[in-house]
Write a protein that holds these residues in place. Structure first.
Motif: not given
Length: 123
Positions: A87, A89-90
């Motif tokens: 994602k 957000e990773d």
């Protein structure tokens, strides 16, 4: 003392996969618990996963459970982080760490650290 070198980072689209590797120097690799942390821009470093010296105990942060898997190969002095379903957000710099002891929980931390490898996930 243990020296750690991460590799395998890069740019990947959301939903894709990457496998990070951390190669350790020294013949005592198998005596160390190993783990992965990450730090995104403007954020504190956070625990991702850890594994005991034998590989018999494993822990993953809630944010990555079911998507990331830590493993190790003591014969190759290497610990891995398989990252699936990535994602945005990773996105972070991912660090490998080694410590004399393993224990369950995100408070686990390393005594030795690698230089980090950048993982960027585009949306």
């Amino acid at each position: 003392q243990v020296q750690l070198v991460e590799s395998g980072g890069g740019l990947v689209q959301a939903g894709g996969s990457l496998r990070l590797s951390c190669a350790a120097s020294g013949r005592t690799f198998s005596r160390y618990a190993m783990g992965w942390f990450r730090q995104a821009p403007g954020k504190e470093r956070e625990f991702v996963a850890s594994i005991s010296w034998s590989g018999g105990n494993i822990d993953h942060a809630n944010a990555v459970k079911g998507r990331f898997t830590i493993s190790r190969d003591n014969a190759k002095n290497t610990v891995y982080l398989q990252m699936n379903s990535l994602k945005p957000e990773d996105t972070a710099v991912y660090y490998c760490a080694a410590a004399q002891f393993w224990y369950l929980g995100s408070a686990w931390t390393g005594d030795y650290w690698g230089q980090g490898t950048q993982v960027t996930v585009s949306s």
